[in-house]
Design an enzyme around this catalytic site. Structure first.
Site, mmCIF file in Angstrom:
data_model
loop_
_atom_site.group_PDB
_atom_site.id
_atom_site.type_symbol
_atom_site.label_atom_id
_atom_site.label_comp_id
_atom_site.label_asym_id
_atom_site.label_seq_id
_atom_site.Cartn_x
_atom_site.Cartn_y
_atom_site.Cartn_z
ATOM 1 N N SER A 142 0.852 -1.196 0.000
ATOM 2 C CA SER A 142 0.000 0.000 0.000
ATOM 3 C C SER A 142 0.884 1.240 0.000
ATOM 4 C CB SER A 142 -0.874 0.021 1.254
ATOM 5 O OG SER A 142 -1.550 1.268 1.355
ATOM 6 N N TYR A 155 -1.634 -0.297 10.240
ATOM 7 C CA TYR A 155 -1.793 -0.684 8.827
ATOM 8 C C TYR A 155 -0.548 -0.286 8.023
ATOM 9 C CZ TYR A 155 -3.914 -0.852 4.128
ATOM 10 O OH TYR A 155 -4.191 -1.122 2.805
#
Ligand SMILES: NC(=O)c1ccc[n+]([C@@H]2O[C@H](COP(=O)([O-])OP(=O)(O)OC[C@H]3O[C@@H](n4cnc5c(N)ncnc54)[C@H](O)[C@@H]3O)[C@@H](O)[C@H]2O)c1
Length: 282
Positions: A142, A155
């Site tokens: 990501s 995350y």
């Protein structure tokens, strides 16, 4: 004319019931691969596999469970005699929290889902890929793992760890002709945001359009990323076209991670400077 990029190949895709994973599975089948779709969402996963036809099959897999991942690899190999591509893609965003509020259990859960799962995927894909003389392993990272501000602390940290795991595995496995790369999405219109907000059913499905509209201005390119943008890049990483590419991050983010655009003040200053130059006849 060249044929389909993945003709005769076998692939396993996690998180394949929705969003990026669903698009990857769909593209892989279109490019000639047999695909084992893996997810905890049995309803959507079974429906998509049925839609994709005989080259696709669904298996319930929770990627935080090593036995589930090992079992899925074993099924793919048993059915097709080989595993050519392993796509470790399943994920969820988790809650946004200030750094001094992050509970240990949430941190561990994020790493189990987003990073330890990638270790399991790599670990269990190695033996069949070695036996077949090579393969391609893809992990979904990501921009939140490359830059701040794109995801919660746990995350982003877990996605950053994926990048480094991919690099170290890639170097170790290169002699076996097993390539390992990270596919790095920016903002992509999927159910991930609605899911993180606790939406279900129709509301969750409808959230994708809202997310798409919100993401228009996240990156220099004036549109949201679409799952198929990532699927096209995954085909490249899975195919012989990327045969000498390993240990890399392939960033598909419309320019989001490159840097910010000029702030409005800078644009006005540049316009004034241009106007002055014109007035002075330059
Ligand atoms: N959408 C984005 O903007 C974006 C940006 C960067 C990275 N990503 C990453 O892309 C990947 C796919 O996300 P998406 O946007 O397609 O989201 P999505 O919510 O549409 O799909 C994620 C899928 O993963 C599955 N899943 C969740 N936990 C699982 C588990 N324990 N075991 C098996 N399956 C599980 C879900 O059921 C779902 O089908 C994720 O790793 C995500 O972190 C997404």
């Amino acid at each position: 004319m060249t044929g389909p990029a993945l003709a005769g190949r076998t692939a396993l895709v996690t998180g394949a019931a929705s969003g990026i994973g669903a698009a990857v599975a769909t593209r892989f089948v279109a490019e000639g691969a047999s695909v084992l779709l893996c997810d905890v969402d049995e309803e959507r996963g079974t429906a998509l596999a049925a839609e994709l036809g005989t080259a696709a099959r669904f298996r319930r897999v929770d990627v935080t469970e090593e036995d589930d991942v090992a079992g899925a690899v074993a099924e793919a190999v048993e059915r097709h005699g080989r595993l050519d591509c392993m796509v470790n893609n399943a994920g969820a965003v988790g809650r946004w929290r200030f750094v001094d509020d992050v509970p240990a259990a949430e941190w561990d859960a994020a790493f189990a889902l987003l990073c330890r799962s990638v270790l399991f995927g790599i670990k269990h894909a190695v033996a069949p890929m070695r036996a077949a003389g090579g393969g391609s392993i893809i992990a979904t990272g990501s921009v939140a793992g490359l830059r701040t501000g794109y995801g919660p602390h746990a995350y982003g940290a877990a996605k950053a760890a994926v990048v480094q795991l991919v690099r170290s595995a890639a170097v170790e496995l290169a002699a076996d002709r097993i390539r390992v790369n990270t596919l790095v999405p920016g903002g992509v219109a999927t159910r991930i945001v609605g899911h993180g907000a606790g939406l279900t059913g129709d509301a969750l499905d409808r959230s994708v359009d809202l997310v798409r509209a919100d993401l228009r201005s996240l990156q220099p390119m004036p549109r949201a990323g679409e799952p198929d943008d990532l699927a096209a890049a995954a085909v490249f990483l899975a195919s012989d076209a990327s045969g000498f590419v390993t240990g890399q991050e392939l960033v598909v983010d419309g320019g989001a991670s490159v840097g910010r655009q000029w702030p409005a003040d800078a644009v006005r200053m540049a316009e004034r400077a241009r106007q002055r130059d014109r007035e002075r006849g330059r």
